[in-house]
Structure formats: structure tokens, C-alpha cells
Design an enzyme around this catalytic site. Sequence first.
Site, PDB file in Angstrom:
ATOM      1  N   GLN A 110       0.819  -1.195  -0.039  1.00 23.48           N
ATOM      2  CA  GLN A 110       0.033  -0.003  -0.020  1.00 23.48           C
ATOM      3  C   GLN A 110       0.866   1.077   0.036  1.00 23.48           C
ATOM      4  OE1 GLN A 110      -3.134   0.393   3.152  1.00 23.48           O
ATOM      5  NE2 GLN A 110      -3.431   2.358   2.738  1.00 23.48           N
ATOM      6  N   CYS A 116      -6.717   1.261   2.577  1.00 23.02           N
ATOM      7  CA  CYS A 116      -6.758  -0.054   3.100  1.00 23.02           C
ATOM      8  C   CYS A 116      -8.118  -0.806   2.795  1.00 23.02           C
ATOM      9  CB  CYS A 116      -6.650   0.119   4.599  1.00 23.02           C
ATOM     10  SG  CYS A 116      -7.944   0.687   5.779  1.00 23.02           S
ATOM     11  N   HIS A 190      -8.773   0.210  10.853  1.00 25.69           N
ATOM     12  CA  HIS A 190      -7.838  -0.357   9.595  1.00 25.69           C
ATOM     13  C   HIS A 190      -8.354  -1.798   9.504  1.00 25.69           C
ATOM     14  CE1 HIS A 190      -4.442  -1.087   7.078  1.00 25.69           C
ATOM     15  NE2 HIS A 190      -4.121  -1.952   7.885  1.00 25.69           N
ATOM     16  N   ASP A 207      -2.066  -7.505   4.373  1.00 28.71           N
ATOM     17  CA  ASP A 207      -2.091  -6.259   4.824  1.00 28.71           C
ATOM     18  C   ASP A 207      -0.848  -5.232   4.155  1.00 28.71           C
ATOM     19  OD1 ASP A 207      -2.168  -3.867   6.060  1.00 28.71           O
ATOM     20  OD2 ASP A 207      -2.011  -4.456   8.062  1.00 28.71           O
TER      21      ASP A 207
END
Length: 262
Positions: A110, A116, A190, A207
Site C-alpha cells: 500500500q 486500506c 484499519h 495487509d
Amino acid sequence: MATEHGRTEAQGTAIAPTPAARKHFIPLECNPEVMTALLRKLGLSPALQFHDVFSIDDPDLLAFVPRPAHALLLVFPVSPTYEKFRAEEDSSRTDYAGSGAGEQVVWFKQTIGNACGLMGLLHGVANGPARQHVQDGSDLDIFFQKATPLAPRERATLLEETEALKTAHHDAAGLGDTAAPEAEASVDLHYVCFVKSEGDGHLWEMDGRRKGPLDRGVLGEGEDVLSPAALEKGVRAFLRREEEAGGGELRFSLIVLAESLD
């Protein structure tokens, strides 16, 4: 476990996507209808959709979720307990450099602020059986074909430059039950995505703000991301850390990608 829908992105600078994110997106509401609409616009087959998971302890409520579950998105508050755990675990890891056919999972780094939600969606449909439900020739299919051979940093650049993703995200950010904040706003939630690799049968925590995909252990044949073993290795591990630290209210929500009920 909280089930209300909200806007999601980690707060603070400790896990910012980059020292100076080049782009920011409006945070997405963690809402099954919003997530489904975004992915279908990009090319996900109507055969799949997202569903709320109202309980992982009540068998009757869990039975409402279609199975198999292909991807599980966990929404959680970024607490000091999580920050400490994340920093300690990442300190012993090197930056992921995988690409191409040898990968067990396709992971995206990311580099866009407040993205996210999009990262979780991409991880959920790029891996496992869900990938077979991306329609040939769609924007999502084209993106995955271009991204898979690339190293993580090049994948991130491609993601930043893919207008179809930006447009679909922008349109979806205006949907949902809550007012959309500014693109550079900071909100306190998140989320991560759990998928089961078709290659090694392991549960992977995905993630884009970590150093790479995280192998959480093997799952048996027939076990999906909502199976007791997967929940123990994934979601319940988050819950235990917060409970043991006395972190107060456990505001965790879950949505899952599975067969459509339409």
C-alpha cells in the site's frame, strides 16, 4: 463484536503507507453492499458478494453466511497493543520481494493513503477460488494480469496509475450509510484480509502496510477462512491480544466474500 458499518483507515503515522504518500483516496465504508458494488464494477462475477458476519461464536448466526468463504476482512481499531505487536513482528522480517508464478499468494504493497479498503478487496479476489470469478477481459482481470509478474514496488506503482481502480474507488466512496470524509482525513479503523492459498493450503494474513504477506499456518482440506482453525489462527489472535492487554472495548467487525444470495 461490533457490526456497524464505518469508514476504515489506520490513524497516526506509525503505520503510514509511505513516509509521504503520493496519493490519497476517500476512505471506503466497510459495508458489504459498497464492497460488492466496487468489485462488480471492476469485473467480479455476480456469483460472489460480501456478507456481514455478525458472530463467530454463535453457530446459528454463523450459519447464515454462505460457504465456502473465500476471503475474510477484519476491521479493527489500531490500538497501542496492535502497534507494539506489529512493530515487533515486522522487526525480524525482510521486505517481501516475491512475484510471478512462484508466489503462494499475490500481495500488494500500500502506497496510497486511505486505501486500506481497496487493498483488502484486491487481496481477497486476487487469491484463492475468488480469482476464478474475475471476468475475462474486465478491468480487474487486466490489472491482475499486469500486476502478477511484477515485484511489489512495481505493483504498487501500477496500482497508483490504474485509472479504472481510482474511478471505481471514488464512485464507491460516495456510497454507504455514513458521510464520506475528505481524502486526507484520518479515521481510527484499519482492516486486513485473510485468504487461503490454493498453492500450499495455508491461511495468509494480507495487509499492504506490513512488510509482506503473513503465513498464519496450514488449514486442512475443506477448511475455509471461517473454519474454527482459521478463526483461531487469525481473528481470535487479534482478540486475545487486546483482551490480555486490557484494551477496553473490542470494536471488531467482519465481512466475508462468498456465494451470492441474489
